[in-house]
Design a protein around this motif. Structure first.
Motif, short mmCIF file in Angstrom:
data_model
loop_
_atom_site.label_atom_id
_atom_site.label_comp_id
_atom_site.label_asym_id
_atom_site.label_seq_id
_atom_site.Cartn_x
_atom_site.Cartn_y
_atom_site.Cartn_z
N LEU A 1 4.37 5.34 -12.03
CA LEU A 1 4.55 3.88 -12.00
C LEU A 1 5.73 3.59 -11.08
CD1 LEU A 1 4.27 3.21 -15.85
CD2 LEU A 1 2.41 3.21 -14.16
N VAL A 2 5.48 2.92 -9.96
CA VAL A 2 6.51 2.84 -8.91
C VAL A 2 7.12 1.45 -8.77
CG1 VAL A 2 5.48 4.76 -7.67
CG2 VAL A 2 4.84 2.41 -7.04
N ALA A 3 6.87 0.56 -9.75
CA ALA A 3 7.51 -0.76 -9.77
C ALA A 3 7.31 -1.47 -8.44
CB ALA A 3 8.98 -0.62 -10.14
N ASP A 4 8.40 -1.92 -7.81
CA ASP A 4 8.30 -2.67 -6.56
C ASP A 4 8.70 -1.85 -5.34
OD1 ASP A 4 7.59 -4.72 -8.19
OD2 ASP A 4 9.24 -6.05 -7.69
N ALA A 5 8.59 -0.53 -5.46
CA ALA A 5 8.84 0.31 -4.28
C ALA A 5 7.78 0.07 -3.22
CB ALA A 5 8.87 1.78 -4.68
N ALA A 6 6.67 -0.54 -3.62
CA ALA A 6 5.63 -1.03 -2.70
C ALA A 6 4.88 -2.10 -3.47
CB ALA A 6 4.68 0.08 -2.27
N TRP A 7 4.26 -3.03 -2.75
CA TRP A 7 3.51 -4.09 -3.43
C TRP A 7 2.02 -3.78 -3.50
CZ3 TRP A 7 8.14 -5.95 -1.26
CH2 TRP A 7 8.90 -6.75 -2.11
N LEU B 1 -3.00 12.22 -8.14
CA LEU B 1 -1.85 11.41 -8.52
C LEU B 1 -2.23 9.93 -8.49
CD1 LEU B 1 1.18 11.05 -9.17
CD2 LEU B 1 1.60 11.04 -6.70
N GLN B 2 -1.91 9.24 -9.56
CA GLN B 2 -2.13 7.80 -9.64
C GLN B 2 -0.80 7.09 -9.38
OE1 GLN B 2 -5.29 6.80 -12.85
NE2 GLN B 2 -4.24 8.60 -13.63
N LEU B 3 -0.68 6.49 -8.20
CA LEU B 3 0.51 5.74 -7.81
C LEU B 3 0.25 4.27 -8.12
CD1 LEU B 3 1.31 7.45 -4.41
CD2 LEU B 3 2.90 7.28 -6.32
N VAL B 4 1.06 3.68 -8.97
CA VAL B 4 0.78 2.35 -9.48
C VAL B 4 1.92 1.39 -9.16
CG1 VAL B 4 0.11 1.00 -11.50
CG2 VAL B 4 -0.49 3.44 -11.38
N PRO B 5 1.79 0.57 -8.11
CA PRO B 5 2.77 -0.48 -7.86
C PRO B 5 2.60 -1.62 -8.87
CG PRO B 5 1.54 0.09 -5.87
CD PRO B 5 0.80 0.66 -7.04
N ALA B 6 3.68 -2.31 -9.16
CA ALA B 6 3.67 -3.32 -10.23
C ALA B 6 2.94 -4.60 -9.88
CB ALA B 6 5.11 -3.64 -10.64
N HIS B 7 2.61 -4.81 -8.60
CA HIS B 7 1.96 -6.07 -8.22
C HIS B 7 0.69 -5.84 -7.41
CE1 HIS B 7 5.52 -8.05 -9.72
NE2 HIS B 7 6.28 -7.38 -8.88
N CYS B 8 0.10 -4.69 -7.55
CA CYS B 8 -1.07 -4.34 -6.73
C CYS B 8 -2.35 -4.91 -7.33
CB CYS B 8 -1.18 -2.82 -6.61
SG CYS B 8 -2.60 -2.27 -5.64
N GLY B 9 -3.08 -5.69 -6.53
CA GLY B 9 -4.32 -6.28 -7.00
C GLY B 9 -5.38 -5.27 -7.38
N GLN B 10 -5.37 -4.10 -6.74
CA GLN B 10 -6.36 -3.08 -7.07
C GLN B 10 -6.19 -2.54 -8.48
OE1 GLN B 10 -6.25 -0.02 -4.06
NE2 GLN B 10 -6.38 -1.49 -2.38
N TRP B 11 -4.99 -2.69 -9.05
CA TRP B 11 -4.71 -2.16 -10.38
C TRP B 11 -4.82 -3.23 -11.46
CZ3 TRP B 11 -4.55 2.77 -11.83
CH2 TRP B 11 -4.33 3.74 -10.84
N ARG C 1 1.78 -11.60 4.26
CA ARG C 1 2.70 -11.06 5.26
C ARG C 1 4.11 -10.84 4.68
NH1 ARG C 1 3.00 -11.83 11.61
NH2 ARG C 1 0.79 -11.53 11.25
N ALA C 2 4.45 -11.53 3.61
CA ALA C 2 5.76 -11.36 3.02
C ALA C 2 5.94 -9.98 2.41
CB ALA C 2 6.01 -12.43 1.96
N VAL C 3 4.84 -9.30 2.07
CA VAL C 3 4.95 -8.00 1.40
C VAL C 3 4.37 -6.85 2.22
CG1 VAL C 3 4.91 -9.08 -0.87
CG2 VAL C 3 2.77 -8.33 0.16
N ARG C 4 3.77 -7.18 3.37
CA ARG C 4 3.23 -6.13 4.22
C ARG C 4 3.34 -6.57 5.68
NH1 ARG C 4 -1.58 -1.93 3.72
NH2 ARG C 4 -2.00 -1.57 5.91
N ALA D 1 -0.38 4.13 1.10
CA ALA D 1 -1.27 5.02 1.83
C ALA D 1 -1.08 4.90 3.34
CB ALA D 1 -2.72 4.72 1.47
N ASP D 2 -0.84 3.67 3.80
CA ASP D 2 -0.68 3.43 5.24
C ASP D 2 0.76 3.55 5.70
OD1 ASP D 2 -3.40 2.92 5.21
OD2 ASP D 2 -3.14 0.74 5.05
N GLY D 3 1.70 3.59 4.76
CA GLY D 3 3.11 3.66 5.13
C GLY D 3 3.62 2.40 5.81
N VAL D 4 3.11 1.24 5.38
CA VAL D 4 3.49 -0.03 6.00
C VAL D 4 4.42 -0.81 5.06
CG1 VAL D 4 2.68 -2.20 6.99
CG2 VAL D 4 1.31 -0.12 7.23
N PRO D 5 5.67 -1.03 5.44
CA PRO D 5 6.62 -1.74 4.59
C PRO D 5 6.49 -3.25 4.74
CG PRO D 5 7.71 -1.08 6.59
CD PRO D 5 6.29 -0.54 6.68
N PRO D 6 7.18 -4.01 3.93
CA PRO D 6 7.29 -5.46 4.16
C PRO D 6 8.13 -5.71 5.42
CG PRO D 6 7.91 -4.87 1.91
CD PRO D 6 7.85 -3.61 2.70
#
Length: 277
Positions: A213-219, A261-271, A19-22, A225-230
């Protein structure tokens, strides 16, 4: 057109509540990998995007008050999991790294900087000046650990001094980019909201697919994809909520508009490398 070979390395991970990141997510704890990108330019050789955790990070957070960093987000770094160790396992020495690009200066992104002495560094001058203006506690309160970049100034270059270029039309909402290598192959893209001076990297992979590579712009990719922020409390504590949410909306839009397009957050478990295998 220059294309990059690239792969992701996991340099440790931290544990935190979803919940801290989404917003609206579970209260369960989960792992957030510290993903580092290793790029290979056909002529320039290897580049790193961020550095993840390292023994230097553990040392920097061993005592109070910096120990609070690890109390809030417990960190796990297995033996041989630092970026430097993983590169050595691949036969890549630090002298083969052309440059380290830092998305921003949070401790989980600069934790391995001291493992690459003499390697040129690139980051936002605004980020550097913001860190320098903070005392020890004020830096810690927003995730900064100045000890991890204590010797970096002499080898630092500033994104703001690189040639400013137009981004591809689909990315125009992000403003102007910066030409990292001078050949248009690797563009630094501003991603405001999470931290002062945060930038991502845009390039074409060896398979012809664009990579952002989008760093921490999303976790997570799902949050984009869902447009859900922290939660607002989290983004307000670290940066600027309004700017964060605007950046997230732009990422969601470009993800829908650009094929493959491959959007890669820096802390995403899928990556995580192991998840992809």
């Amino acid at each position: 057109m220059v294309r990059f070979e690239w792969e992701l390395l996991e340099a440790g991970h931290c544990v935190h509540r979803q919940r801290a990141v989404r917003q609206g997510a579970s209260w369960h704890r989960c792992e957030f990998p510290a993903l580092v990108a290793l790029l290979r330019h056909p002529q320039r050789g290897y580049l790193l995007f961020d550095t993840g955790y390292s023994d230097a990070f553990l040392q920097a957070t061993a005592r109070f008050p910096e120990r609070l960093y690890r109390w809030v987000t417990p960190v796990h770094l297995a033996p041989g999991q630092s970026v430097r160790a993983q590169l050595q396992q691949r036969g890549i020495g630090t002298d083969q790294i052309h440059q380290v690009v830092l998305s921003h200066l949070h401790g989980d992104h600069v934790g391995g900087v001291l493992d690459f002495p003499g390697v040129p560094l690139l980051c936002s001058r605004a980020a550097w000046q913001d860190q320098a203006a903070r005392g020890r506690l004020r830096a810690l309160s927003v995730g900064l650990l100045p000890a991890l970049t204590r010797d970096a100034a002499p080898r630092m270059r500033w994104l703001e001094e690189l040639p400013e270029v137009d981004l591809p039309a689909a990315f125009a909402a992000f403003g102007k980019g910066r030409d990292v290598l001078g050949d248009g192959s690797l563009l630094a893209v501003p991603l405001p909201g999470h931290a002062v001076g945060q930038h991502g990297l845009l390039f074409e992979g060896a398979d012809g697919r664009p990579v952002f590579l989008v760093a921490d712009a999303a976790w997570s990719s799902g949050a984009i994809a869902d447009g859900v922020p922290p939660p607002r409390l989290v983004t307000a504590l670290l940066g600027h909520t309004g700017a964060y949410r605007q950046t997230l909306q732009r990422l969601q839009h470009v993800g829908r508009q650009v094929d493959d397009l491959q959007l890669v957050p820096a802390h995403c478990g899928q990556w995580r490398p192991r998840a992809r295998r």
